[in-house]
Design a protein around this motif. Structure first.
Motif, PDB file in Angstrom:
ATOM      1  N   LEU A 279      -2.324 -19.977  -5.891  1.00  0.00           N
ATOM      2  CA  LEU A 279      -1.938 -21.178  -5.141  1.00  0.00           C
ATOM      3  C   LEU A 279      -2.818 -21.355  -3.901  1.00  0.00           C
ATOM      4  CD1 LEU A 279      -0.026 -23.604  -4.928  1.00  0.00           C
ATOM      5  CD2 LEU A 279       1.528 -22.157  -3.618  1.00  0.00           C
TER       6      LEU A 279
ATOM      7  N   PHE B 247       3.763 -27.806  -5.274  1.00  0.00           N
ATOM      8  CA  PHE B 247       4.345 -26.535  -4.820  1.00  0.00           C
ATOM      9  C   PHE B 247       5.370 -26.881  -3.750  1.00  0.00           C
ATOM     10  CE2 PHE B 247       2.828 -25.755  -0.493  1.00  0.00           C
ATOM     11  CZ  PHE B 247       1.823 -26.706  -0.373  1.00  0.00           C
ATOM     12  N   ALA B 248       6.202 -25.914  -3.394  1.00  0.00           N
ATOM     13  CA  ALA B 248       7.141 -26.154  -2.297  1.00  0.00           C
ATOM     14  C   ALA B 248       7.323 -24.885  -1.477  1.00  0.00           C
ATOM     15  CB  ALA B 248       8.478 -26.666  -2.820  1.00  0.00           C
ATOM     16  N   CYS B 249       7.923 -23.832  -2.045  1.00  0.00           N
ATOM     17  CA  CYS B 249       8.369 -22.695  -1.212  1.00  0.00           C
ATOM     18  C   CYS B 249       7.267 -21.689  -0.901  1.00  0.00           C
ATOM     19  CB  CYS B 249       9.532 -21.993  -1.909  1.00  0.00           C
ATOM     20  SG  CYS B 249       9.041 -21.057  -3.365  1.00  0.00           S
ATOM     21  N   ARG B 250       6.309 -21.512  -1.783  1.00  0.00           N
ATOM     22  CA  ARG B 250       5.226 -20.513  -1.701  1.00  0.00           C
ATOM     23  C   ARG B 250       5.714 -19.061  -1.769  1.00  0.00           C
ATOM     24  NH1 ARG B 250       0.364 -22.848   1.103  1.00  0.00           N
ATOM     25  NH2 ARG B 250      -0.274 -20.686   1.128  1.00  0.00           N
TER      26      ARG B 250
ATOM     27  N   GLY C 229       8.047 -17.866  -4.444  1.00  0.00           N
ATOM     28  CA  GLY C 229       8.710 -17.524  -5.698  1.00  0.00           C
ATOM     29  C   GLY C 229      10.183 -17.884  -5.746  1.00  0.00           C
ATOM     30  N   MET C 230      10.548 -18.974  -5.103  1.00  0.00           N
ATOM     31  CA  MET C 230      11.951 -19.382  -5.167  1.00  0.00           C
ATOM     32  C   MET C 230      12.168 -20.718  -5.876  1.00  0.00           C
ATOM     33  SD  MET C 230      13.420 -18.234  -1.498  1.00  0.00           S
ATOM     34  CE  MET C 230      15.074 -18.716  -1.887  1.00  0.00           C
ATOM     35  N   CYS C 231      11.184 -21.625  -5.816  1.00  0.00           N
ATOM     36  CA  CYS C 231      11.435 -22.978  -6.331  1.00  0.00           C
ATOM     37  C   CYS C 231      10.883 -23.181  -7.737  1.00  0.00           C
ATOM     38  CB  CYS C 231      10.837 -24.016  -5.390  1.00  0.00           C
ATOM     39  SG  CYS C 231       9.024 -24.063  -5.397  1.00  0.00           S
ATOM     40  N   GLY C 232       9.836 -22.483  -8.109  1.00  0.00           N
ATOM     41  CA  GLY C 232       9.250 -22.612  -9.451  1.00  0.00           C
ATOM     42  C   GLY C 232       8.337 -23.816  -9.613  1.00  0.00           C
ATOM     43  N   SER C 233       8.137 -24.608  -8.559  1.00  0.00           N
ATOM     44  CA  SER C 233       7.386 -25.858  -8.734  1.00  0.00           C
ATOM     45  C   SER C 233       5.872 -25.652  -8.839  1.00  0.00           C
ATOM     46  CB  SER C 233       7.685 -26.818  -7.581  1.00  0.00           C
ATOM     47  OG  SER C 233       7.221 -26.272  -6.363  1.00  0.00           O
ATOM     48  N   CYS C 234       5.374 -24.454  -8.515  1.00  0.00           N
ATOM     49  CA  CYS C 234       3.925 -24.204  -8.529  1.00  0.00           C
ATOM     50  C   CYS C 234       3.439 -23.682  -9.881  1.00  0.00           C
ATOM     51  CB  CYS C 234       3.578 -23.185  -7.455  1.00  0.00           C
ATOM     52  SG  CYS C 234       4.292 -21.564  -7.822  1.00  0.00           S
TER      53      CYS C 234
ATOM     54  N   TRP D   5       3.746 -18.541 -12.159  1.00  0.00           N
ATOM     55  CA  TRP D   5       3.944 -19.105 -10.822  1.00  0.00           C
ATOM     56  C   TRP D   5       2.674 -18.784 -10.035  1.00  0.00           C
ATOM     57  CZ3 TRP D   5       9.300 -16.620  -9.338  1.00  0.00           C
ATOM     58  CH2 TRP D   5      10.314 -17.246 -10.069  1.00  0.00           C
TER      59      TRP D   5
ATOM     60  N   CYS E  81       2.026 -19.146  -6.884  1.00  0.00           N
ATOM     61  CA  CYS E  81       2.214 -18.554  -5.548  1.00  0.00           C
ATOM     62  C   CYS E  81       2.486 -17.056  -5.632  1.00  0.00           C
ATOM     63  CB  CYS E  81       3.340 -19.260  -4.796  1.00  0.00           C
ATOM     64  SG  CYS E  81       4.996 -18.845  -5.367  1.00  0.00           S
TER      65      CYS E  81
HETATM   66  S1  FES Z   1       5.829 -22.562  -4.627  1.00  0.00           S
HETATM   67 FE1  FES Z   1       7.919 -22.123  -5.050  1.00  0.00          FE
HETATM   68  S2  FES Z   1       7.804 -20.618  -6.650  1.00  0.00           S
HETATM   69 FE2  FES Z   1       5.729 -20.985  -6.123  1.00  0.00          FE
END
Ligand code: FES
Ligand code: SF4
Ligand code: SF4
Length: 238
Positions: A32, A50-53, A55-60, A70, A72
């Motif tokens: 990321l 991406f969002a959280c960086r 490993g919590m949101c899964g968006s990356c 993932w 990030c």
């Molecule tokens: S940015 Fe959220 S899990 Fe990778």
């Protein structure tokens, strides 16, 4: 450590092509970080999510050297081959642009698998007490941690062959609800996952389970659904 990475990044929609960038290499650099460097320093038109960086949101989630991950939580040192990386959008989903996929059909399949909780309690009722060691709760202990990132869905060859297949994440979600003591609509849910696009389409390849960053086993969940569907059919409940 080499000073630069050669990074091939998918550009455009599904008929796009790879574009190559040179990115400076750093200790503890994640994939990321690499994508972010390209977008901030080399080409601000690059689209990614991406969002959280952490490993919590899964968006990356993206495909890195052919494997869904993932980004990030993926260190460059672990995945770079000869100082090169190839980064593309998640497989099995329509590409909106560059590294961004359209997740709608992924979540539409959760709805088709009756992935919505349908309890009967009202806010006037006391909290339901679910015994942590009860059989149903233990069966779904890992499965309830799913964050809907789509990595397992991208890893599944059956989704590629049969786009109607509900896929590992939606079926895992259905399994968590089938075992939820508060849930009342399981006959409908088992009917929803019993069709030819449901649990019986799974070939138990285990790619979903191997790739899930949360160490969930959709393969085991799907095997559980197969057993429950068979039991319901024998009892005449389907
Ligand atoms: S940015 Fe959220 S899990 Fe990778
Ligand atoms: S089962 Fe794992 S890989 Fe699949 S959507 Fe959930 S968290 Fe992501
Ligand atoms: S175990 Fe089933 S759902 Fe998982 S990757 Fe294989 S075919 Fe797909």
């Amino acid at each position: 450590m080499a000073s630069n990475l050669r990074v091939s990044v998918w550009r455009g929609g599904s008929a796009g092509a790879f574009q190559t960038f040179e990115v400076p290499r750093h200790p503890s650099q994640t994939v990321l970080d690499v994508v972010t460097h390209i977008q901030r320093a080399l080409d601000p038109t690059l689209a990614y999510r991406f969002a959280c960086r952490v490993g919590m949101c899964g968006s990356c989630a993206m495909t890195v050297n052919g494997v869904p991950r993932w980004t990030c939580r993926t260190h460059v040192d672990k995945v770079a081959r000869d100082h090169t990386l190839e980064i593309s959008p998640l497989r099995n989903l329509p590409v909106i642009r560059d590294l961004v996929t359209d997740m709608r059909e992924f979540f539409d399949k959760w709805a088709k698998a009756k992935g919505e909780f349908r309890g009967t309690a009202t806010k006037k009722d006391d909290f339901a007490k679910v015994e942590p060691r009860s059989a149903g709760r233990v069966l779904v202990d890992k499965g309830i941690e799913c964050i809907g990132c789509g990595v397992c869905y991208a890893a599944c060859d059956v989704v590629s062959w049969n786009p109607r297949y509900l896929g590992p994440a939606a079926l895992n979600r259905a399994w968590t609800l089938v075992n939820d003591a508060r849930e009342k609509e399981n006959a409908q849910r088992l009917r929803a996952v019993a069709g030819d696009a449901g649990c019986h389409a799974c070939h138990s390849h285990v790619s979903c389970t191997e790739r899930c960053p949360k160490h969930i086993s959709p393969t085991a969940a799907i095997a559980g659904l197969k057993r429950e569907v068979a039991k319901a059919a024998l009892q005449g409940d389907l």
